[in-house]
Design an enzyme around this catalytic site. Sequence first.
Site, PDB file in Angstrom:
ATOM      1  N   TYR A  49     -27.662 -32.129  42.050  1.00 55.59           N
ATOM      2  CA  TYR A  49     -27.348 -31.413  40.875  1.00 55.59           C
ATOM      3  C   TYR A  49     -25.810 -30.910  40.868  1.00 55.59           C
ATOM      4  O   TYR A  49     -25.201 -30.532  42.142  1.00 55.59           O
ATOM      5  CB  TYR A  49     -27.660 -30.298  40.129  1.00 55.59           C
ATOM      6  CG  TYR A  49     -27.731 -28.820  41.009  1.00 55.59           C
ATOM      7  CD1 TYR A  49     -28.159 -29.057  42.303  1.00 55.59           C
ATOM      8  CD2 TYR A  49     -26.959 -28.314  41.182  1.00 55.59           C
ATOM      9  CE1 TYR A  49     -28.519 -28.007  43.721  1.00 55.59           C
ATOM     10  CE2 TYR A  49     -26.998 -27.058  42.112  1.00 55.59           C
ATOM     11  CZ  TYR A  49     -27.561 -26.951  43.466  1.00 55.59           C
ATOM     12  OH  TYR A  49     -27.885 -25.825  43.934  1.00 55.59           O
ATOM     13  N   THR A  77     -27.831 -26.031  48.004  1.00 58.75           N
ATOM     14  CA  THR A  77     -28.119 -28.103  48.097  1.00 58.75           C
ATOM     15  C   THR A  77     -26.001 -28.184  47.346  1.00 58.75           C
ATOM     16  O   THR A  77     -26.440 -29.713  48.141  1.00 58.75           O
ATOM     17  CB  THR A  77     -29.091 -28.437  47.793  1.00 58.75           C
ATOM     18  OG1 THR A  77     -29.419 -28.245  46.210  1.00 58.75           O
ATOM     19  CG2 THR A  77     -30.383 -27.542  48.413  1.00 58.75           C
ATOM     20  N   ARG A 130     -36.731 -33.005  44.549  1.00 61.18           N
ATOM     21  CA  ARG A 130     -35.484 -32.855  43.146  1.00 61.18           C
ATOM     22  C   ARG A 130     -34.610 -32.441  43.946  1.00 61.18           C
ATOM     23  O   ARG A 130     -33.024 -32.833  43.382  1.00 61.18           O
ATOM     24  CB  ARG A 130     -36.193 -32.098  42.177  1.00 61.18           C
ATOM     25  CG  ARG A 130     -36.450 -30.711  42.441  1.00 61.18           C
ATOM     26  CD  ARG A 130     -36.912 -29.851  41.791  1.00 61.18           C
ATOM     27  NE  ARG A 130     -37.043 -28.501  41.734  1.00 61.18           N
ATOM     28  CZ  ARG A 130     -36.436 -27.513  41.747  1.00 61.18           C
ATOM     29  NH1 ARG A 130     -35.234 -27.668  41.947  1.00 61.18           N
ATOM     30  NH2 ARG A 130     -36.502 -26.232  42.203  1.00 61.18           N
ATOM     31  N   HIS A 181     -39.033 -18.015  48.577  1.00 63.02           N
ATOM     32  CA  HIS A 181     -39.973 -18.167  47.052  1.00 63.02           C
ATOM     33  C   HIS A 181     -41.730 -18.071  47.104  1.00 63.02           C
ATOM     34  O   HIS A 181     -42.690 -18.704  46.669  1.00 63.02           O
ATOM     35  CB  HIS A 181     -39.133 -18.630  45.914  1.00 63.02           C
ATOM     36  CG  HIS A 181     -37.927 -19.387  45.888  1.00 63.02           C
ATOM     37  ND1 HIS A 181     -37.216 -18.077  46.542  1.00 63.02           N
ATOM     38  CD2 HIS A 181     -36.935 -20.128  45.733  1.00 63.02           C
ATOM     39  CE1 HIS A 181     -36.090 -17.970  46.449  1.00 63.02           C
ATOM     40  NE2 HIS A 181     -36.258 -19.462  45.718  1.00 63.02           N
ATOM     41  N   ASP A 257     -31.390 -14.302  43.860  1.00 63.83           N
ATOM     42  CA  ASP A 257     -31.161 -15.827  43.688  1.00 63.83           C
ATOM     43  C   ASP A 257     -30.186 -16.476  42.676  1.00 63.83           C
ATOM     44  O   ASP A 257     -30.065 -17.473  42.147  1.00 63.83           O
ATOM     45  CB  ASP A 257     -32.246 -16.408  42.987  1.00 63.83           C
ATOM     46  CG  ASP A 257     -31.997 -18.292  43.162  1.00 63.83           C
ATOM     47  OD1 ASP A 257     -33.350 -18.229  42.433  1.00 63.83           O
ATOM     48  OD2 ASP A 257     -31.356 -18.491  44.279  1.00 63.83           O
TER      49      ASP A 257
HETATM   50  O1  LIG Z   1     -32.029 -21.772  44.434  1.00 62.11           O
HETATM   51  C1  LIG Z   1     -32.945 -21.697  45.081  1.00 62.11           C
HETATM   52  O2  LIG Z   1     -33.168 -21.158  45.676  1.00 62.11           O
HETATM   53  C2  LIG Z   1     -33.389 -22.653  44.665  1.00 62.11           C
HETATM   54  C3  LIG Z   1     -32.965 -24.279  43.937  1.00 62.11           C
HETATM   55  C4  LIG Z   1     -31.962 -24.202  44.313  1.00 62.11           C
HETATM   56  C5  LIG Z   1     -31.400 -24.532  45.471  1.00 62.11           C
HETATM   57  O3  LIG Z   1     -31.928 -23.587  46.934  1.00 62.11           O
HETATM   58  C6  LIG Z   1     -30.496 -25.019  46.346  1.00 62.11           C
HETATM   59  O4  LIG Z   1     -29.597 -26.115  45.435  1.00 62.11           O
HETATM   60  O5  LIG Z   1     -29.855 -25.118  47.764  1.00 62.11           O
HETATM   61  C7  LIG Z   1     -34.133 -24.698  43.290  1.00 62.11           C
HETATM   62  O6  LIG Z   1     -34.795 -24.713  42.671  1.00 62.11           O
HETATM   63  O7  LIG Z   1     -33.454 -25.552  42.658  1.00 62.11           O
END
Ligand SMILES: O=C(O)/C=C(\C=C(/O)C(=O)O)C(=O)O
Length: 305
Positions: A49, A77, A130, A181, A257
């Site tokens: 993303y 990520t 994902r 989480h 978050d």
């Molecule tokens: O921010 C969160 O903890 C959850 C998400 C994303 C990431 O952790 C990330 O991209 O590192 C998600 O569920 O999309």
Amino acid sequence: MEFQKTPGWMDWYTGPSKPKFKLPAGAVDAHCHVFGPGHEFPYAPERKYTPCDASKAQLYALRDHLGFARNVVVQATCHGADNRAMVDALVSSGGKARGVATVKRSVTDEELQAMHDAGVRGVRFNFVKRLVDFTPKDELLEIAKRVQMYGWHVVIYFEAVDLPELWDFFTALPTNIVVDHMGRPDVTKPVDGPEFELFVKFMREHKNVWSKVTCPERLSVSGPKALNGEQNAYQDVIPFAKRIVDEFPDRVIWGTDWPHPNLKDHMPDDGLLVDFIPHIATTEEQQRKLLVDNPMRLYWPEETF
Ligand SMILES: O=C(O)/C=C(\C=C(/O)C(=O)O)C(=O)O
């Protein structure tokens, strides 16, 4: 370099309310991110993303607005294993932020030491399909053994349905483990049903396993609205998070978050997220452990006694 946000991307909430719940002195936002800014810290080519920018300055302004004292900045990520934005946020925090990095087996000892010196205290292994492509478990175990030398822990992010398949790998990790989480429980299932019982068993049988009781906005089906006083925001998540806090009060931490990547149906007011805390940590002692004692022991052990 310009980056186009993923179509439909929801930007973080720009006008958070002041929480009604007064955070205890020294409270730690133990799960948050920085995104870019992309012109300074480009997003990773392999990302799944492309977010809006969300800077260290904006993160720390939110910290002060909500009443937190410190942050744990977790590598997102969208930056892959390029930890520069997260490390820059730590170095700019005046010692008020520690970090969790994403690394590959090619990371050098010098790079690990430099991250440690900047305030990194963990690595993150992400199993949410994902978000990331597959990484071989032997590579992850090799990384865990290397970072153990620095006293770091391993943060794991996975879907509840995948816990059975990941169980042997997780229980073989040599470090402390911090679960993002609560392992993303399906809150439409019973809190004492087999799926969540397995997660409770994971924590009960393995004293090195901690959990973030975070992200009701991601997990809830009942949603953010408190219905004429008869229902709290994210009511359906409360039993799950409260059970973990009640049973493992010394091994839980909490975070906003922010900036809330990949939310689809609403963007939470971070002030209201903070007001969710007393519903899951109902005593002052639980709140102090969740927000101060536990994150300090994990991320600033040199300041605890
Ligand atoms: O921010 C969160 O903890 C959850 C998400 C994303 C990431 O952790 C990330 O991209 O590192 C998600 O569920 O999309």
